[in-house]
Write a protein that holds these residues in place. Structure first.
Motif, PDB file in Angstrom:
ATOM      1  N   THR A 341       0.827  -1.204   0.000  1.00 56.09           N
ATOM      2  CA  THR A 341       0.000   0.000   0.000  1.00 56.09           C
ATOM      3  C   THR A 341       0.860   1.253   0.000  1.00 56.09           C
ATOM      4  O   THR A 341       0.609   2.193  -0.757  1.00 56.09           O
ATOM      5  CB  THR A 341      -0.929   0.008   1.225  1.00 56.09           C
ATOM      6  N   ALA A 345       1.026   3.881  -3.034  1.00 58.73           N
ATOM      7  CA  ALA A 345       0.578   5.255  -2.779  1.00 58.73           C
ATOM      8  C   ALA A 345       1.663   6.258  -3.153  1.00 58.73           C
ATOM      9  O   ALA A 345       1.379   7.311  -3.749  1.00 58.73           O
ATOM     10  CB  ALA A 345       0.187   5.411  -1.310  1.00 58.73           C
ATOM     11  N   GLN A 569      -7.880   3.021   7.319  1.00 55.29           N
ATOM     12  CA  GLN A 569      -8.804   3.492   6.292  1.00 55.29           C
ATOM     13  C   GLN A 569     -10.152   2.782   6.397  1.00 55.29           C
ATOM     14  O   GLN A 569     -10.207   1.542   6.453  1.00 55.29           O
ATOM     15  CB  GLN A 569      -8.208   3.226   4.909  1.00 55.29           C
ATOM     16  N   PRO A 573      -7.715   0.561   0.859  1.00 53.28           N
ATOM     17  CA  PRO A 573      -6.971   1.424  -0.066  1.00 53.28           C
ATOM     18  C   PRO A 573      -6.624   0.719  -1.360  1.00 53.28           C
ATOM     19  O   PRO A 573      -5.466   0.434  -1.670  1.00 53.28           O
ATOM     20  CB  PRO A 573      -5.719   1.778   0.750  1.00 53.28           C
ATOM     21  N   LEU A 579      -5.612   4.925  -2.929  1.00 55.34           N
ATOM     22  CA  LEU A 579      -4.212   5.269  -2.687  1.00 55.34           C
ATOM     23  C   LEU A 579      -4.031   6.769  -2.486  1.00 55.34           C
ATOM     24  O   LEU A 579      -3.165   7.206  -1.721  1.00 55.34           O
ATOM     25  CB  LEU A 579      -3.355   4.778  -3.850  1.00 55.34           C
ATOM     26  N   ARG A 580      -4.860   7.572  -3.141  1.00 53.57           N
ATOM     27  CA  ARG A 580      -4.809   9.020  -2.908  1.00 53.57           C
ATOM     28  C   ARG A 580      -5.219   9.350  -1.476  1.00 53.57           C
ATOM     29  O   ARG A 580      -4.685  10.270  -0.856  1.00 53.57           O
ATOM     30  CB  ARG A 580      -5.720   9.741  -3.900  1.00 53.57           C
ATOM     31  N   VAL A 582      -4.612   7.497   1.062  1.00 51.80           N
ATOM     32  CA  VAL A 582      -3.481   7.131   1.920  1.00 51.80           C
ATOM     33  C   VAL A 582      -2.481   8.279   1.998  1.00 51.80           C
ATOM     34  O   VAL A 582      -1.926   8.573   3.059  1.00 51.80           O
ATOM     35  CB  VAL A 582      -2.794   5.859   1.386  1.00 51.80           C
ATOM     36  N   VAL A 583      -2.266   8.965   0.892  1.00 45.57           N
ATOM     37  CA  VAL A 583      -1.305  10.066   0.869  1.00 45.57           C
ATOM     38  C   VAL A 583      -1.886  11.321   1.511  1.00 45.57           C
ATOM     39  O   VAL A 583      -1.224  11.997   2.304  1.00 45.57           O
ATOM     40  CB  VAL A 583      -0.873  10.374  -0.577  1.00 45.57           C
TER      41      VAL A 583
END
Length: 591
Positions: A341, A345, A569, A573, A579-580, A582-583
């Protein structure tokens, strides 16, 4: 736990990294020993943490666990086993053969294959030689993450077949006499693994779709090896105490959905469900309660004074990672901490800034492609180092180059050498080096294998030179420059990924020590799946938040120069949108 009603003598615990194999193996060992049975608990994982879970300093010899009468435990040390194996093979020739010949033998035994066969040699003694464990009623194996375990369990057939079919008397391990002496033990190991009356394979998993897929794949492959007596443990199943807590509801729903869609390959196995606990399973008292009726958990201080005390998110690292404009980013850590992940990300974030990015994995489980799914993003390519393909290509290359000028007998010897299990290690290593080299003109983000495998891979760089030049006439530029590239902080940035828990943090600390010994300095630590930044009302989750703080503080105060914290999350994710998040985490979920 149902399999403890009539346990077989040998019990194997395996599963995807981070699912709780060690906890389940330790709990089983403690509960059997409490019945007055003599139990030997063995870790075959290069990144073992039996010591921490049992609270006992262990070695490669059976060590009594003082707090549990009748229980003994040991860690198989691959390095020590390799050293002993090497000396056993070379020692008899000292003073007999010329010094140059002895030195050549020592170099031949310095490759990664020697490390693996030596560790397996120790493992096979315990399983294949009844006299080695005759004093114990049960032998329990806490195995390594799935990829390593499958390799470990297939070695008996691979090596016994190699010995049986090899007619030249030599191999990548040197003279076959040393292996031939073990042939009977290897055969007995194969038989013990397939004996349902003697051996149970316990598949440990989480209530998670990816973990279930991995467990199903493992189950099928092990059945093909004749290991049919299998039991499934679903560990850490969460049940919400509050109907008004969005995080708790999402956690339970994710597990419920996964359990309702469990793959057929493991859905019919006898099953044990282990409830989630906020404070983990550390210490003998906690291990004694595993699989038994739930008791009220102890509580920590309810004064959760942690607001604004936690690190920034993963997005805080992206600017600095992007500054050089190219290079290699390695996500490293214990299995199950979320390396895939984090790597995905970071790759997405860099690609969305306009960089050319290649995301790849050296992990045999290779979940990275599933994480990004089938979506496309300009500038981002996704790949995988496929061991089977790399091995075939490497073997063809060696035969095309090194076999030139050899007579028929010489070609036959080289072909047999390439059929050894060592060849895959060399082939994958070359592919890893090529992937790193691509960082000269773009970003390469590597989702690496679990800690033990990764460290062995990096440590094998120098030994690899001696091994590969034995089979071919030269070394590629990518391999020759691998260590300098990994040691260059302007070229390679290592992200040490962990969870806010004791075992992942302490194993990540060991990884950092290993990297520093190899003159590789981590760029930052990433603490994944934390509940600390989230708004929760469920009492178990609130206690979990405070439990995490001690490990976050340990990382910040004594282990890492830079730290990023990724909240748990609500939605998995998966895909670009996940993934966005996560960032740049959805601010509505944070306090």
């Amino acid at each position: 736990m149902q399999f403890l009603k009539a346990p077989t003598r040998n019990l194997f615990f395996t599963g995807k990294g981070g699912v709780g194999k060690t906890s389940m193996a330790c709990a089983t060992a403690v509960q059997l020993a409490d019945r007055g049975l003599r139990v030997l608990l063995v870790s075959t994982d290069p990144a073992s943490n039996l010591d921490e879970v049992l609270g006992t300093k262990l070695s490669s010899d059976a060590t009594p666990v003082e707090s549990v009468p009748h229980l003994y435990a040991m860690n198989l040390d691959p390095e020590a086993a390799a050293s002993e194996y090497r000396e056993r093979m070379v020692g008899p020739y000292r003073g007999v053969l010329p010094d140059a010949a002895v030195q050549s033998m020592e170099e031949q035994f310095s490759g990664s294959c020697t490390l693996e066969i030596a560790a397996f040699d120790e493992f096979s003694k315990l399983l294949g030689d009844p006299s080695a464990t005759a004093e114990f009623d049960h032998v329990i194996f806490d195995t390594a993450p799935t990829g390593h375990t499958l390799r470990l369990l297939t070695l008996p057939s691979a090596w016994s077949g190699y010995i049986e079919n090899n007619t030249t008397g030599t191999s990548c391990l040197g003279p076959l006499a040393g292996l031939q002496a073990q042939a009977l033990v290897y055969q007995q190991t194969v038989e013990a693994l397939a004996d349902s009356g003697a051996t149970t394979l316990v598949l440990v998993t989480r209530a998670d779709a990816a973990a279930f897929r991995e467990a199903a794949r493992t189950s099928v492959e092990l059945q093909s090896l004749g290991v049919n007596n299998q039991h499934l443990i679903v560990n850490g199943v969460f049940k919400s105490e509050s109907q008004d807590d969005a995080i708790a509801t999402a956690m339970q729903q994710r597990g419920d959905v996964a359990l309702s869609q469990i793959p057929d390959a493991i859905g019919q196995l006898d099953r044990t469900i282990i409830p989630w606990t906020w404070n983990g399973l550390m210490g003998i008292d906690a291990l004694r309660q595993v699989g038994k009726p739930a008791v009220t958990q102890g509580s920590e201080d309810d004064d959760l004074s942690w607001t604004d005390s936690y690190p920034d998110g993963l997005g805080s690292l992206i600017d600095d990672l992007a500054a050089v404009g190219h290079g290699v980013i390695l996500a490293m850590g214990k299995g199950g901490v979320g390396k895939t992940t984090v790597a995905a990300a970071v790759a997405v974030a860099l690609a969305e800034r306009g960089f050319d990015v290649h995301l790849s994995t050296t992990d045999p489980a290779a979940h990275v492609t599933a994480t990004i799914a089938a979506e496309e993003l300009a500038g981002l390519s996704v790949g995988r180092i496929d061991p089977a393909r790399e091995t075939a290509e490497y073997s063809e290359e060696v035969m095309r180059t090194a076999a030139v000028g050899l007579d028929e007998a010489g070609r036959a010897l080289l072909e047999e050498d390439l059929r050894s299990p060592c060849t895959e290690e060399i082939a994958v290593f070359r592919a890893f080096a090529r992937a790193v080299a691509e960082g000269e003109d773009r970003f390469v983000v590597l989702d690496t294998a679990p800690t033990g495998h990764t460290v062995l891979l990096l440590d094998s760089a120098l030994a690899y030179h001696r091994e590969v030049t034995r089979q071919s006439s030269g070394m590629s530029e990518s391999v020759e420059n691998l260590l300098p590239r990994l040691r260059d902080p302007e070229f390679t940035r290592v992200l040490v990924v962990t969870l806010p828990e004791a075992t992942p943090v302490h194993e990540a600390a060991k990884l950092q020590q290993d990297l520093r010994r190899a003159q590789i300095e981590p760029f930052a630590w990433v603490i994944n799946q934390s509940l600390v930044p989230l708004q929760v009302s469920d009492s178990a989750l609130r206690h979990r938040q405070q439990h995490e703080l001690r490990f976050i503080d340990e990382v910040r105060s004594s282990l890492a120069k830079r730290v990023a914290l990724i909240p748990w999350q609500i939605e998995s994710p998966v895909g670009l949108a996940g993934l966005r998040r996560v960032v740049g985490t959805d601010s509505s979920l944070t306090s």
